[in-house]
Design a protein around this motif. Structure first.
Motif, mmCIF file in Angstrom:
data_model
loop_
_atom_site.group_PDB
_atom_site.id
_atom_site.type_symbol
_atom_site.label_atom_id
_atom_site.label_comp_id
_atom_site.label_asym_id
_atom_site.label_seq_id
_atom_site.Cartn_x
_atom_site.Cartn_y
_atom_site.Cartn_z
ATOM 1 N N ILE A 124 0.865 -1.194 0.000
ATOM 2 C CA ILE A 124 0.000 0.000 0.000
ATOM 3 C C ILE A 124 0.897 1.239 0.000
ATOM 4 O O ILE A 124 1.635 1.468 0.967
ATOM 5 C CB ILE A 124 -0.873 0.073 1.271
ATOM 6 C CG1 ILE A 124 -1.631 -1.232 1.493
ATOM 7 C CG2 ILE A 124 -1.785 1.300 1.233
ATOM 8 C CD1 ILE A 124 -2.971 -1.313 0.897
ATOM 9 N N HIS A 125 0.810 2.018 -1.047
ATOM 10 C CA HIS A 125 1.659 3.202 -1.198
ATOM 11 C C HIS A 125 0.775 4.441 -1.230
ATOM 12 O O HIS A 125 -0.229 4.465 -1.938
ATOM 13 C CB HIS A 125 2.474 3.108 -2.481
ATOM 14 C CG HIS A 125 3.390 1.924 -2.510
ATOM 15 N ND1 HIS A 125 4.756 2.041 -2.356
ATOM 16 C CD2 HIS A 125 3.128 0.594 -2.658
ATOM 17 C CE1 HIS A 125 5.296 0.825 -2.414
ATOM 18 N NE2 HIS A 125 4.332 -0.063 -2.592
ATOM 19 N N VAL A 126 1.189 5.472 -0.476
ATOM 20 C CA VAL A 126 0.372 6.685 -0.368
ATOM 21 C C VAL A 126 1.227 7.909 -0.637
ATOM 22 O O VAL A 126 2.301 8.081 -0.043
ATOM 23 C CB VAL A 126 -0.261 6.814 1.041
ATOM 24 C CG1 VAL A 126 -1.075 8.108 1.158
ATOM 25 C CG2 VAL A 126 -1.148 5.606 1.344
ATOM 26 N N HIS A 127 0.741 8.758 -1.543
ATOM 27 C CA HIS A 127 1.317 10.086 -1.736
ATOM 28 C C HIS A 127 0.439 11.076 -0.992
ATOM 29 O O HIS A 127 -0.772 11.133 -1.235
ATOM 30 C CB HIS A 127 1.358 10.462 -3.218
ATOM 31 C CG HIS A 127 1.553 11.937 -3.437
ATOM 32 N ND1 HIS A 127 2.774 12.545 -3.252
ATOM 33 C CD2 HIS A 127 0.678 12.919 -3.760
ATOM 34 C CE1 HIS A 127 2.640 13.855 -3.482
ATOM 35 N NE2 HIS A 127 1.375 14.104 -3.791
ATOM 36 N N GLN A 128 1.036 11.854 -0.081
ATOM 37 C CA GLN A 128 0.247 12.851 0.649
ATOM 38 C C GLN A 128 0.322 14.201 -0.055
ATOM 39 O O GLN A 128 1.398 14.735 -0.316
ATOM 40 C CB GLN A 128 0.746 12.981 2.097
ATOM 41 C CG GLN A 128 -0.220 13.821 2.934
ATOM 42 C CD GLN A 128 0.231 13.991 4.375
ATOM 43 O OE1 GLN A 128 0.864 13.107 4.949
ATOM 44 N NE2 GLN A 128 -0.088 15.132 4.947
ATOM 45 N N GLY A 129 -0.855 14.750 -0.374
ATOM 46 C CA GLY A 129 -0.940 16.017 -1.098
ATOM 47 C C GLY A 129 -0.590 17.208 -0.220
ATOM 48 O O GLY A 129 -0.477 17.095 1.004
ATOM 49 N N ALA A 130 -0.422 18.367 -0.866
ATOM 50 C CA ALA A 130 -0.127 19.613 -0.144
ATOM 51 C C ALA A 130 -1.322 19.993 0.731
ATOM 52 O O ALA A 130 -2.467 19.779 0.350
ATOM 53 C CB ALA A 130 0.163 20.729 -1.142
ATOM 54 N N MET A 131 -1.018 20.550 1.908
ATOM 55 C CA MET A 131 -2.090 20.893 2.861
ATOM 56 C C MET A 131 -2.582 22.314 2.569
ATOM 57 O O MET A 131 -2.292 23.245 3.302
ATOM 58 C CB MET A 131 -1.520 20.809 4.275
ATOM 59 C CG MET A 131 -2.587 20.746 5.331
ATOM 60 S SD MET A 131 -3.391 19.161 5.306
ATOM 61 C CE MET A 131 -2.203 18.187 6.221
ATOM 62 N N ALA A 132 -3.305 22.472 1.470
ATOM 63 C CA ALA A 132 -3.755 23.800 1.040
ATOM 64 C C ALA A 132 -4.854 23.623 0.011
ATOM 65 O O ALA A 132 -5.079 22.503 -0.463
ATOM 66 C CB ALA A 132 -2.583 24.558 0.411
ATOM 67 N N GLN A 133 -5.534 24.721 -0.318
ATOM 68 C CA GLN A 133 -6.425 24.684 -1.468
ATOM 69 C C GLN A 133 -5.572 24.776 -2.735
ATOM 70 O O GLN A 133 -4.408 25.167 -2.674
ATOM 71 C CB GLN A 133 -7.449 25.831 -1.395
ATOM 72 C CG GLN A 133 -8.701 25.466 -0.599
ATOM 73 C CD GLN A 133 -9.387 24.198 -1.109
ATOM 74 O OE1 GLN A 133 -9.289 23.843 -2.280
ATOM 75 N NE2 GLN A 133 -10.067 23.501 -0.216
ATOM 76 N N VAL A 134 -6.153 24.419 -3.886
ATOM 77 C CA VAL A 134 -5.374 24.422 -5.123
ATOM 78 C C VAL A 134 -4.888 25.832 -5.436
ATOM 79 O O VAL A 134 -5.580 26.810 -5.183
ATOM 80 C CB VAL A 134 -6.180 23.864 -6.323
ATOM 81 C CG1 VAL A 134 -6.550 22.416 -6.097
ATOM 82 C CG2 VAL A 134 -7.408 24.702 -6.618
ATOM 83 N N SER A 135 -3.671 25.919 -5.991
ATOM 84 C CA SER A 135 -3.075 27.208 -6.312
ATOM 85 C C SER A 135 -2.032 27.002 -7.401
ATOM 86 O O SER A 135 -1.662 25.872 -7.718
ATOM 87 C CB SER A 135 -2.397 27.794 -5.067
ATOM 88 O OG SER A 135 -1.241 27.017 -4.751
ATOM 89 N N THR A 136 -1.530 28.125 -7.935
ATOM 90 C CA THR A 136 -0.454 28.005 -8.927
ATOM 91 C C THR A 136 0.824 27.513 -8.245
ATOM 92 O O THR A 136 1.675 26.919 -8.896
ATOM 93 C CB THR A 136 -0.199 29.351 -9.622
ATOM 94 O OG1 THR A 136 -0.047 30.363 -8.623
ATOM 95 C CG2 THR A 136 -1.349 29.734 -10.530
ATOM 96 N N GLN A 137 0.953 27.735 -6.924
ATOM 97 C CA GLN A 137 2.154 27.259 -6.213
ATOM 98 C C GLN A 137 2.163 25.730 -6.142
ATOM 99 O O GLN A 137 3.197 25.108 -6.344
ATOM 100 C CB GLN A 137 2.232 27.812 -4.777
ATOM 101 C CG GLN A 137 2.685 29.259 -4.684
ATOM 102 C CD GLN A 137 1.554 30.229 -5.006
ATOM 103 O OE1 GLN A 137 0.427 30.050 -4.540
ATOM 104 N NE2 GLN A 137 1.826 31.231 -5.825
ATOM 105 N N ASN A 138 1.009 25.137 -5.834
ATOM 106 C CA ASN A 138 1.015 23.674 -5.686
ATOM 107 C C ASN A 138 0.540 22.949 -6.949
ATOM 108 O O ASN A 138 0.509 21.717 -6.988
ATOM 109 C CB ASN A 138 0.228 23.231 -4.439
ATOM 110 C CG ASN A 138 -1.231 23.657 -4.465
ATOM 111 O OD1 ASN A 138 -1.893 23.595 -5.495
ATOM 112 N ND2 ASN A 138 -1.753 24.107 -3.323
ATOM 113 N N GLY A 139 0.171 23.694 -7.984
ATOM 114 C CA GLY A 139 -0.215 23.062 -9.256
ATOM 115 C C GLY A 139 -1.422 22.139 -9.126
ATOM 116 O O GLY A 139 -1.607 21.245 -9.947
#
Ligand SMILES: [Zn+2]
Length: 352
Positions: free
Chosen positions: A77-92
């Motif tokens: 079981i492999h997990v990628h944890q996303g950025a802790m923010a709403q979507v933005s140009t910084q996090n793509g």
């Protein structure tokens, strides 16, 4: 394994270019990859008229591909944890947790917020295994979870989702295709399209990866009207999608009452691991849902109070946000998301 990479520019903005990974060009040797590269690339470009090819296609080894980081949280079981923010140009747009489960074949759980993120997830899978990717399971309709799906369809996976998802996506697709490039950046969005669902899940069912079984469970309207959980029977890992938020303010796009009901009914059997839609992997169910239960209960109570006081929607929204402020600690993007949640909660509870 070798992979076909195409340099492509936006037809409308020729200076905006990105590399696109085309899984249909995967081959065991560089020579095999190069032999098929031309036809695979021209076929792909013909289906993506918003892009034009730029320069020669390349065949590269797996290790050279840009890949998401993923942790093996339990065997296979492999997990990628996303950025802790709403979507933005910084996090793509890369904010959602994305997972894959390796059995005799591979099942991917959620595809990311753009074609580019789907490709980086695919590369992360290929760094770990060459096994066929048989399924992409979408936990719900939101764009940060589904917009990378076409990559997996091109890799040969069957796209599996709650039966209510295709219609919900169809209603919003045009608006997302307009707004998402502005939110995450045109380059990050390049080549992104909505993929068709192949298998619609109407009732609880098992999905076989050969030596491993996943239990899919559709959930009545809660976070959205298309939520589905995935349980890996072998390790007891429960993938909740956005039915569980940690750290990022929960966003209400389904039913507040339904969501609180879902939280109030612990899963049976109790999972050994909980993979939320946003935030860290958890081992304890009560700990995993406690912050969200507290937030949603406060949202319900503040909304009832504003409605009870006879406030119109325009005045109720700021009043609800102010009343919720004591619950703000520990939640990213609290104010903006809570204002949207207040409008949704008001509309739902107004006729209670
Ligand atoms: Zn969501």
């Amino acid at each position: 394994m070798f992979h076909l990479v195409l340099a492509a520019c936006l037809a409308a903005q020729p200076a905006t270019c990105q590399s696109r990974l085309l899984p249909a060009g995967d081959a065991p040797t560089r020579q095999d990859c190069e032999l098929r590269a031309g036809p695979v690339a021209s076929d792909w470009l013909a289906r993506h008229p918003d892009l034009t090819g730029s320069g020669p296609v390349r065949c590269v080894e797996t290790g050279e591909l840009p890949a998401l980081t993923a942790q093996e949280v339990a065997p296979g079981i492999h997990v990628h944890q996303g950025a802790m923010a709403q979507v933005s140009t910084q996090n793509g747009g890369r904010i959602a947790n994305l997972s894959f489960v390796i059995g005799d074949t591979v099942a991917v759980i959620d595809a990311g917020g753009s074609r580019a993120e789907g490709e980086a997830l695919y590369a992360a899978i290929r760094q770990v295994t060459d096994k066929p990717v048989s399924h992409l399971i979408l936990t719900h309709m939101h764009p940060d979870h589904i917009l990378g799906a076409e990559v997996f369809s091109e890799a040969g996976a069957s796209i599996v989702a709650d039966a209510r998802l295709p219609e919900a996506v169809a209603r919003r697709a045009q608006s997302w295709m307009m707004s998402t490039p502005r939110q995450i950046g045109a380059a990050a969005f390049a080549g992104t399209r909505i993929a068709a669902v192949d298998q619609r899940v109407e009732a609880p069912q098992m999905l076989s990866l050969g030596d491993r079984e996943l239990q899919l469970t559709p959930v009545p309207s809660a976070h959205t009207g298309s939520d589905m959980t995935v349980l890996d029977q072998e390790t007891g890992t429960l993938f909740t999608g956005d039915l569980v938020f940690l750290g990022l303010t929960p966003s209400l796009d389904g039913s507040l009452a339904g969501w609180l009901d879902w939280i109030a009914t612990p899963p049976d059997p109790m999972p050994a691991l909980i993979v939320p839609g946003h935030g860290p992997v958890m081992e304890d169910w009560d700990e995993a849902v406690a912050p969200e239960r507290q937030y949603l209960t406060a949202l319900r109570d503040a909304s009832r109070k504003a409605i009870g006081a006879g406030l119109p929607l325009s005045r109720a929204i700021p009043a609800i946000v102010v009343a919720m402020q004591p619950a703000a600690e520990g939640w990213a993007d609290f104010r903006a998301t809570t204002a949207r949640n207040a409008a949704a909660a008001y509309a739902e509870l107004e006729w209670e």
